[in-house]
Motif scaffolding. Structure first.
Motif, PDB file in Angstrom:
ATOM      1  N   ASP A  63       0.176  72.896  33.359  1.00  0.00           N
ATOM      2  CA  ASP A  63       0.298  74.009  34.288  1.00  0.00           C
ATOM      3  C   ASP A  63       1.794  74.225  34.533  1.00  0.00           C
ATOM      4  N   PRO A  64       2.291  75.455  34.416  1.00  0.00           N
ATOM      5  CA  PRO A  64       3.738  75.676  34.505  1.00  0.00           C
ATOM      6  C   PRO A  64       4.369  75.245  35.824  1.00  0.00           C
ATOM      7  N   ARG A  65       3.683  75.440  36.933  1.00  0.00           N
ATOM      8  CA  ARG A  65       4.275  75.036  38.218  1.00  0.00           C
ATOM      9  C   ARG A  65       4.296  73.515  38.364  1.00  0.00           C
ATOM     10  N   VAL A  66       3.290  72.846  37.837  1.00  0.00           N
ATOM     11  CA  VAL A  66       3.306  71.378  37.851  1.00  0.00           C
ATOM     12  C   VAL A  66       4.437  70.889  36.954  1.00  0.00           C
ATOM     13  N   PHE A  67       4.583  71.533  35.782  1.00  0.00           N
ATOM     14  CA  PHE A  67       5.669  71.113  34.894  1.00  0.00           C
ATOM     15  C   PHE A  67       7.025  71.356  35.549  1.00  0.00           C
ATOM     16  N   LEU A  68       7.163  72.438  36.282  1.00  0.00           N
ATOM     17  CA  LEU A  68       8.417  72.712  36.983  1.00  0.00           C
ATOM     18  C   LEU A  68       8.732  71.575  37.953  1.00  0.00           C
ATOM     19  N   TYR A  69       7.740  71.141  38.717  1.00  0.00           N
ATOM     20  CA  TYR A  69       7.936  69.992  39.600  1.00  0.00           C
ATOM     21  C   TYR A  69       8.360  68.763  38.788  1.00  0.00           C
ATOM     22  N   VAL A  70       7.640  68.499  37.709  1.00  0.00           N
ATOM     23  CA  VAL A  70       7.912  67.312  36.891  1.00  0.00           C
ATOM     24  C   VAL A  70       9.324  67.353  36.332  1.00  0.00           C
ATOM     25  N   ILE A  71       9.710  68.467  35.742  1.00  0.00           N
ATOM     26  CA  ILE A  71      11.018  68.510  35.073  1.00  0.00           C
ATOM     27  C   ILE A  71      12.156  68.436  36.090  1.00  0.00           C
ATOM     28  N   GLN A  72      11.961  69.002  37.273  1.00  0.00           N
ATOM     29  CA  GLN A  72      12.994  68.875  38.300  1.00  0.00           C
ATOM     30  C   GLN A  72      13.090  67.436  38.793  1.00  0.00           C
ATOM     31  N   GLU A  73      11.966  66.743  38.859  1.00  0.00           N
ATOM     32  CA  GLU A  73      11.974  65.331  39.233  1.00  0.00           C
ATOM     33  C   GLU A  73      12.660  64.506  38.137  1.00  0.00           C
ATOM     34  N   VAL A  74      12.425  64.870  36.877  1.00  0.00           N
ATOM     35  CA  VAL A  74      13.080  64.177  35.765  1.00  0.00           C
ATOM     36  C   VAL A  74      14.593  64.385  35.830  1.00  0.00           C
ATOM     37  N   VAL A  75      15.039  65.604  36.104  1.00  0.00           N
ATOM     38  CA  VAL A  75      16.485  65.858  36.247  1.00  0.00           C
ATOM     39  C   VAL A  75      17.051  64.969  37.348  1.00  0.00           C
ATOM     40  N   LEU A  76      16.362  64.917  38.472  1.00  0.00           N
ATOM     41  CA  LEU A  76      16.801  64.082  39.585  1.00  0.00           C
ATOM     42  C   LEU A  76      16.936  62.625  39.146  1.00  0.00           C
ATOM     43  N   LEU A  77      15.932  62.106  38.454  1.00  0.00           N
ATOM     44  CA  LEU A  77      15.974  60.716  37.994  1.00  0.00           C
ATOM     45  C   LEU A  77      17.059  60.490  36.951  1.00  0.00           C
ATOM     46  N   LEU A  78      17.169  61.423  35.998  1.00  0.00           N
ATOM     47  CA  LEU A  78      18.194  61.286  34.955  1.00  0.00           C
ATOM     48  C   LEU A  78      19.596  61.232  35.547  1.00  0.00           C
ATOM     49  N   LEU A  79      19.846  62.037  36.552  1.00  0.00           N
ATOM     50  CA  LEU A  79      21.186  62.095  37.137  1.00  0.00           C
ATOM     51  C   LEU A  79      21.413  60.993  38.173  1.00  0.00           C
ATOM     52  N   ARG A  80      20.419  60.712  38.991  1.00  0.00           N
ATOM     53  CA  ARG A  80      20.571  59.702  40.038  1.00  0.00           C
ATOM     54  C   ARG A  80      20.726  58.300  39.444  1.00  0.00           C
ATOM     55  N   HIS A  81      20.074  58.048  38.317  1.00  0.00           N
ATOM     56  CA  HIS A  81      20.062  56.702  37.724  1.00  0.00           C
ATOM     57  C   HIS A  81      20.730  56.678  36.348  1.00  0.00           C
ATOM     58  N   SER A  82      21.740  57.490  36.163  1.00  0.00           N
ATOM     59  CA  SER A  82      22.361  57.624  34.840  1.00  0.00           C
ATOM     60  C   SER A  82      22.944  56.314  34.319  1.00  0.00           C
ATOM     61  N   GLU A  83      23.580  55.528  35.167  1.00  0.00           N
ATOM     62  CA  GLU A  83      24.182  54.270  34.700  1.00  0.00           C
ATOM     63  C   GLU A  83      23.114  53.314  34.176  1.00  0.00           C
TER      64      GLU A  83
END
Length: 193
Positions: A63-83
């Motif tokens: 579902d596109p809106r669920v994916f939007l939530y997921v991908i924004q959460e992934v961006v958050l995780l990728l950037l917050r925990h980059s090291e």
């Protein structure tokens, strides 16, 4: 030998090479697995996409809106925990910084695509896999009464999973009815399921 990912396509577009390689970055270890029974959406949704994002030769969707939530959460995780992710990537990638950046770039590209196209379809693999994905996207946009219409993969999968669970429940309830522990009316009701 270093891992080389298959081509990854999202909504018919080629994504940066490492865009679907979330497992190499240790993303799963960052997901909150605490019980959140009352949450409509949670890291469980991220986990579901995480498990399907890199399937080769298989068209996937969400579902596109669920994916939007997921991908924004992934961006958050990728950037917050980059090291932490860079450490995870060292074993599988020659240039962990480049791989991490491609994951981030792909996540932003997927986000833009979901917003622009209003759908979330993906596949990894060959140009034939890409064509199958594009065809499925197009068929899913047709009216439901069109003979060429095909439900998105996630809808088909959810229906199949639910049908299987309902069938299993019916079997268990029938066995319970046959155990002889209940009166005739209750057994009849159970066997109607």
């Amino acid at each position: 030998m270093r891992y080389e990912p298959a081509d990854f396509y999202f909504n018919g577009e080629l994504m940066p090479a490492w865009g679907a390689s979330w497992s190499l970055a240790g993303l799963a270890e960052l997901l909150d697995s605490s019980d959140s029974w009352d949450a409509d959406y949670s890291h469980r949704d991220v986990w579901i996409i995480y498990c399907r994002i890199d399937h080769e030769g298989t068209v996937e969707s969400c579902d596109p809106r669920v994916f939007l939530y997921v991908i924004q959460e992934v961006v958050l995780l990728l950037l917050r925990h980059s090291e932490q992710m860079l450490v995870s990537l060292k074993g599988d990638a020659e240039d962990p910084v480049k791989v991490h950046r491609q994951m981030v770039d792909a996540a932003f590209a997927m986000r833009r695509s979901v917003i622009e196209k209003g759908c979330a379809f993906w596949c990894s693999g060959t140009t034939e896999d890409l064509q199958q994905c594009v065809d499925w996207m197009e068929r899913s946009r047709l009216p439901a009464d069109d003979p060429r219409y095909q439900e998105p993969p996630h809808v088909e999968s959810e229906k199949s999973s639910l049908d299987s669970l309902l069938k299993s429940q019916a079997t268990n309830l029938h066995r319970l009815a046959q155990a002889g522990r209940f009166d005739r009316e209750l057994r009849k009701e159970l066997l109607r399921i």
